[in-house]
Design a protein around this motif. Structure first.
Motif, PDB file in Angstrom:
ATOM      1  N   THR A  81      10.730   6.942  17.581  1.00  0.00           N
ATOM      2  CA  THR A  81      10.972   7.319  16.046  1.00  0.00           C
ATOM      3  C   THR A  81      10.831   6.252  15.012  1.00  0.00           C
ATOM      4  OG1 THR A  81      13.271   6.737  16.293  1.00  0.00           O
ATOM      5  CG2 THR A  81      12.666   8.980  16.807  1.00  0.00           C
ATOM      6  N   ARG A  82      11.083   4.954  15.561  1.00  0.00           N
ATOM      7  CA  ARG A  82      10.755   3.817  14.756  1.00  0.00           C
ATOM      8  C   ARG A  82       9.165   3.741  14.479  1.00  0.00           C
ATOM      9  NH1 ARG A  82      12.478  -0.691  16.938  1.00  0.00           N
ATOM     10  NH2 ARG A  82      13.633   0.138  18.904  1.00  0.00           N
ATOM     11  N   LYS A  83       8.527   3.763  15.717  1.00  0.00           N
ATOM     12  CA  LYS A  83       7.039   3.387  15.729  1.00  0.00           C
ATOM     13  C   LYS A  83       6.445   4.513  14.939  1.00  0.00           C
ATOM     14  CE  LYS A  83       5.718   1.324  20.091  1.00  0.00           C
ATOM     15  NZ  LYS A  83       5.184   1.568  21.582  1.00  0.00           N
ATOM     16  N   LEU A  84       6.758   5.799  14.956  1.00  0.00           N
ATOM     17  CA  LEU A  84       6.246   7.026  14.123  1.00  0.00           C
ATOM     18  C   LEU A  84       6.265   6.667  12.588  1.00  0.00           C
ATOM     19  CD1 LEU A  84       6.872   9.988  16.627  1.00  0.00           C
ATOM     20  CD2 LEU A  84       4.699   8.711  15.963  1.00  0.00           C
ATOM     21  N   SER A  85       7.574   6.298  12.433  1.00  0.00           N
ATOM     22  CA  SER A  85       7.940   6.371  11.104  1.00  0.00           C
ATOM     23  C   SER A  85       7.237   5.040  10.047  1.00  0.00           C
ATOM     24  CB  SER A  85       9.448   5.971  10.673  1.00  0.00           C
ATOM     25  OG  SER A  85       9.756   4.579  11.213  1.00  0.00           O
ATOM     26  N   ILE A  86       6.644   4.328  10.954  1.00  0.00           N
ATOM     27  CA  ILE A  86       5.873   3.100  10.339  1.00  0.00           C
ATOM     28  C   ILE A  86       4.220   3.717  10.405  1.00  0.00           C
ATOM     29  CG2 ILE A  86       5.089   0.660  10.298  1.00  0.00           C
ATOM     30  CD1 ILE A  86       7.819   1.254   9.174  1.00  0.00           C
ATOM     31  N   ALA A  87       3.833   4.193  11.717  1.00  0.00           N
ATOM     32  CA  ALA A  87       2.435   4.621  12.063  1.00  0.00           C
ATOM     33  C   ALA A  87       2.334   5.654  11.040  1.00  0.00           C
ATOM     34  CB  ALA A  87       2.423   5.426  13.428  1.00  0.00           C
ATOM     35  N   TYR A  88       2.887   6.628  10.591  1.00  0.00           N
ATOM     36  CA  TYR A  88       2.861   7.363   9.344  1.00  0.00           C
ATOM     37  C   TYR A  88       2.422   6.900   8.034  1.00  0.00           C
ATOM     38  CZ  TYR A  88       3.417  11.215   5.883  1.00  0.00           C
ATOM     39  OH  TYR A  88       3.025  11.845   4.864  1.00  0.00           O
ATOM     40  N   ALA A  89       3.106   5.503   7.868  1.00  0.00           N
ATOM     41  CA  ALA A  89       2.720   4.613   6.696  1.00  0.00           C
ATOM     42  C   ALA A  89       1.004   4.498   6.737  1.00  0.00           C
ATOM     43  CB  ALA A  89       3.574   3.649   6.628  1.00  0.00           C
ATOM     44  N   TRP A 144       4.981   7.057  -1.867  1.00  0.00           N
ATOM     45  CA  TRP A 144       6.476   6.643  -1.429  1.00  0.00           C
ATOM     46  C   TRP A 144       7.002   7.894  -0.675  1.00  0.00           C
ATOM     47  CZ3 TRP A 144       9.531   3.150  -4.759  1.00  0.00           C
ATOM     48  CH2 TRP A 144      10.869   2.889  -4.342  1.00  0.00           C
ATOM     49  N   TYR A 145       7.416   7.523   0.638  1.00  0.00           N
ATOM     50  CA  TYR A 145       7.729   8.505   1.478  1.00  0.00           C
ATOM     51  C   TYR A 145       9.339   8.452   1.956  1.00  0.00           C
ATOM     52  CZ  TYR A 145       6.865   5.767   5.704  1.00  0.00           C
ATOM     53  OH  TYR A 145       6.715   4.540   6.599  1.00  0.00           O
ATOM     54  N   ASN A 188       0.873  -1.230   0.037  1.00  0.00           N
ATOM     55  CA  ASN A 188       0.018   0.085  -0.027  1.00  0.00           C
ATOM     56  C   ASN A 188       1.042   1.261  -0.006  1.00  0.00           C
ATOM     57  OD1 ASN A 188      -1.553  -2.238   2.064  1.00  0.00           O
ATOM     58  ND2 ASN A 188      -2.855  -1.147   0.440  1.00  0.00           N
ATOM     59  N   VAL A 189       2.031   1.192   0.628  1.00  0.00           N
ATOM     60  CA  VAL A 189       2.902   2.423   0.794  1.00  0.00           C
ATOM     61  C   VAL A 189       4.543   1.878   0.667  1.00  0.00           C
ATOM     62  CG1 VAL A 189       3.367   4.285   2.421  1.00  0.00           C
ATOM     63  CG2 VAL A 189       1.206   3.413   2.609  1.00  0.00           C
ATOM     64  N   ILE A 190       5.272   2.579   0.354  1.00  0.00           N
ATOM     65  CA  ILE A 190       6.690   2.194   0.420  1.00  0.00           C
ATOM     66  C   ILE A 190       7.357   3.415   1.086  1.00  0.00           C
ATOM     67  CG2 ILE A 190       8.724   1.868  -1.230  1.00  0.00           C
ATOM     68  CD1 ILE A 190       6.788   0.815  -3.245  1.00  0.00           C
ATOM     69  N   TYR A 191       8.360   2.988   1.951  1.00  0.00           N
ATOM     70  CA  TYR A 191       9.303   3.644   2.745  1.00  0.00           C
ATOM     71  C   TYR A 191      10.755   3.685   2.175  1.00  0.00           C
ATOM     72  CZ  TYR A 191      11.436   5.023   7.248  1.00  0.00           C
ATOM     73  OH  TYR A 191      12.302   5.594   8.263  1.00  0.00           O
ATOM     74  N   ASP A 192      11.160   4.886   1.899  1.00  0.00           N
ATOM     75  CA  ASP A 192      12.587   4.777   1.261  1.00  0.00           C
ATOM     76  C   ASP A 192      13.735   4.681   2.084  1.00  0.00           C
ATOM     77  OD1 ASP A 192      14.828   5.688  -0.167  1.00  0.00           O
ATOM     78  OD2 ASP A 192      13.685   6.433  -1.810  1.00  0.00           O
ATOM     79  N   ARG A 193      14.448   3.675   2.312  1.00  0.00           N
ATOM     80  CA  ARG A 193      15.595   3.711   3.057  1.00  0.00           C
ATOM     81  C   ARG A 193      16.698   3.409   2.362  1.00  0.00           C
ATOM     82  NH1 ARG A 193      15.530   6.111   7.714  1.00  0.00           N
ATOM     83  NH2 ARG A 193      17.644   5.271   7.772  1.00  0.00           N
ATOM     84  N   LEU A 194      16.831   3.835   1.068  1.00  0.00           N
ATOM     85  CA  LEU A 194      18.113   3.800   0.194  1.00  0.00           C
ATOM     86  C   LEU A 194      19.420   4.561   0.841  1.00  0.00           C
ATOM     87  CD1 LEU A 194      16.825   4.709  -3.311  1.00  0.00           C
ATOM     88  CD2 LEU A 194      17.632   2.438  -2.573  1.00  0.00           C
ATOM     89  N   PRO A 195      20.362   3.697   0.958  1.00  0.00           N
ATOM     90  CA  PRO A 195      21.610   4.039   2.108  1.00  0.00           C
ATOM     91  C   PRO A 195      22.378   5.140   1.715  1.00  0.00           C
ATOM     92  CG  PRO A 195      22.056   2.080   0.955  1.00  0.00           C
ATOM     93  CD  PRO A 195      20.799   2.642   0.367  1.00  0.00           C
ATOM     94  N   ASN A 196      22.472   5.543   0.292  1.00  0.00           N
ATOM     95  CA  ASN A 196      23.341   6.643   0.173  1.00  0.00           C
ATOM     96  C   ASN A 196      23.077   7.257  -1.396  1.00  0.00           C
ATOM     97  OD1 ASN A 196      24.372   4.956  -1.816  1.00  0.00           O
ATOM     98  ND2 ASN A 196      25.510   4.135  -0.507  1.00  0.00           N
ATOM     99  N   ARG A 197      23.607   8.505  -1.590  1.00  0.00           N
ATOM    100  CA  ARG A 197      23.213   9.342  -2.718  1.00  0.00           C
ATOM    101  C   ARG A 197      23.569   8.448  -4.146  1.00  0.00           C
ATOM    102  NH1 ARG A 197      24.265  13.531   0.670  1.00  0.00           N
ATOM    103  NH2 ARG A 197      22.785  15.115   0.582  1.00  0.00           N
TER     104      ARG A 197
END
Length: 454
Positions: free
Chosen positions: A430-438, A189-190, A157-166
């Protein structure tokens, strides 16, 4: 508070879903959905349970639903009952080791996925190589009951971007994947990209609402420009536009009594250096001999608060919560190492709680100022940067007059402050909120997509 339901799987092949009576009341439902999969089923009230939804093994198989015994949210729109959300975390760096599937970042991801249950979402990690475009499915890495498991699941339903570098962010191949999932499948995509220091500064300056927090910052143009800033502020910082972790930062100080120039920086072997030069040109010839100056910014020096003669700045994390609102989720002080140009740990810096370094009256005053600045800056960045932003890590300073300054905003903030034992609870928050926002984004995408894509 949204109600969540446990999803039970019954050992039969009927296309029937049993729901709590409260969920069915005055509603017509014809389909059930999980991620990008959906199917037509019959709905009946559950005879005696109001806390669960029962699906058959046949439905589970068709939806590609992993039965992890996690109570999930429900969203109802257009006669479709959606269970979930299912949240994909997109990254790189996968290995063949089943116990360390994402290499040295495996621990971080296992901690991030461990908030599945309290938040009520099915979260998994994946890379571009795990996508089956023909089947519309993904081989996802789930962390469940303290071990990694792989399941074939539908598009999330949603994608959380955790690409590690530029480098990974700028990969044409990965950009194409991101574009396809966003445009063809309309998946929100957040946290989509790393910030550029100069870009952030210029956009915030144009916004006008947070100008008071912005130190004068410019792209490197000439020595005469640096000279004028040195005469104005006494010292300046030269930083890479796209730097992180404090790498490549130089402090230049002008002594007006002797006309000497000093440069404080860290060498590649992590040794802090302070060198004296007779001119600015000579300083640049030696210190910046192999550095591309067109990739640098020059920033006003700030006379920071000091603790035991060492400068201190602050890391402030903000997150959007399950209602889509910004909140401050962590504050820590970072005290510079002796002779260091930054407060980073690798330069001898120390992480301290606000309680450790300030008496209660000053502490409360500084916390209020930092929270106010971080929330104003978060809202301004949200308005002025592209993409959907869900979290920011700010490096803020307070000067001797008590004014707050923004040094840096990070769209993928590091988590080194959480190594402090008294900050563990903020790590979890911070971990809970980052997924709760999803969960919030999934609901918006399903029920009010026009608000998300306006």
């Amino acid at each position: 508070m949204r109600k969540r339901y446990l999803i039970d799987v019954a050992p039969n092949d009927q296309l029937i879903v049993f729901c709590p009576k409260s969920l069915l009341r005055d509603r017509v439902m014809k389909r059930i959905a999980f991620g990008s999969n959906s199917m037509t089923v019959d709905f009946y009230p559950h005879p005696d349970r109001n806390d669960r939804i029962v699906i058959s093994r046949e439905i589970q198989k068709a939806l590609q639903f992993p039965d992890l015994r996690i109570p999930l949210h429900t969203f109802i729109e257009n006669e479709v009952l959606t269970i979930g959300p299912i949240v994909g975390i997109f990254t790189t760096g996968f290995t063949q080791n089943p116990e360390q599937p994402i290499g040295e970042r495996t621990l971080f991801f296992s901690k991030l996925l461990s908030v599945n249950k309290p938040v009520g979402a099915l979260t998994f990690v994946f890379g571009d190589q795990h996508i089956d475009w023909q089947q519309g499915s993904i081989e996802g890495f789930f962390y469940h009951q303290h071990k990694w498991q792989k399941y074939e699941v539908p598009f999330p339903n949603v994608i959380y971007d955790r690409l590690p570098n530029r480098r990974s962010e700028n990969s044409p191949k990965l950009r194409k994947v991101k574009e396809r999932l966003q445009k063809d499948y309309l998946i929100p995509w957040y946290n989509p990209g790393f910030f550029n220091k100069l870009d952030v500064y210029e956009r915030l300056l144009q916004d006008g609402s947070v100008e008071e927090y912005l130190p004068e910052t410019h792209a490197f143009t000439s020595f005469s420009h640096i000279e004028s800033m040195l005469s104005k502020y006494g010292h300046v910082y030269i930083k890479p536009k796209n730097g992180s972790l404090g790498l490549g930062i130089h402090q230049i100080i002008y002594d007006k009594h002797t006309n000497d120039y000093y440069c404080r920086y860290q060498e590649k072997n992590d040794v802090n250096r302070l060198r004296k030069f007779p001119s600015l040109e000579r300083l640049f010839e030696i210190v910046f001999a192999h550095q591309p100056l067109d990739r640098m910014v020059v920033q006003q020096g700030i006379h920071l608060l000091r603790i035991e003669q060492r400068p201190v700045d602050f890391r402030v994390h903000t997150n959007k919560d399950e209602g889509g609102n910004w909140q401050v989720s962590a504050i820590a002080a970072k005290v510079a190492g002796h002779g260091s140009v930054t407060t980073h740990k690798r330069s001898g810096g120390e992480i301290k709680t606000m309680t450790e370094i300030f008496p209660s009256e000053k502490r409360n005053e500084y916390i209020k100022k930092l929270e106010k600045a971080a929330l104003q800056l978060s809202k301004a960045l949200d308005q002025n940067m592209e993409g959907i932003i869900g979290e920011i890590g700010f490096d803020l300073g307070i000067d001797r007059n008590g004014d707050v300054w923004l040094f840096e905003a990070n769209s993928k903030p590091g988590r080194s402050i959480f190594s402090h034992p008294d900050l563990k609870s903020f790590d979890l928050l911070t971990r809970k909120l980052s997924i709760a926002y999803a969960v919030y984004l999934a609901e918006k995408a399903l029920l009010h997509p026009e608000e998300l894509y306006k």
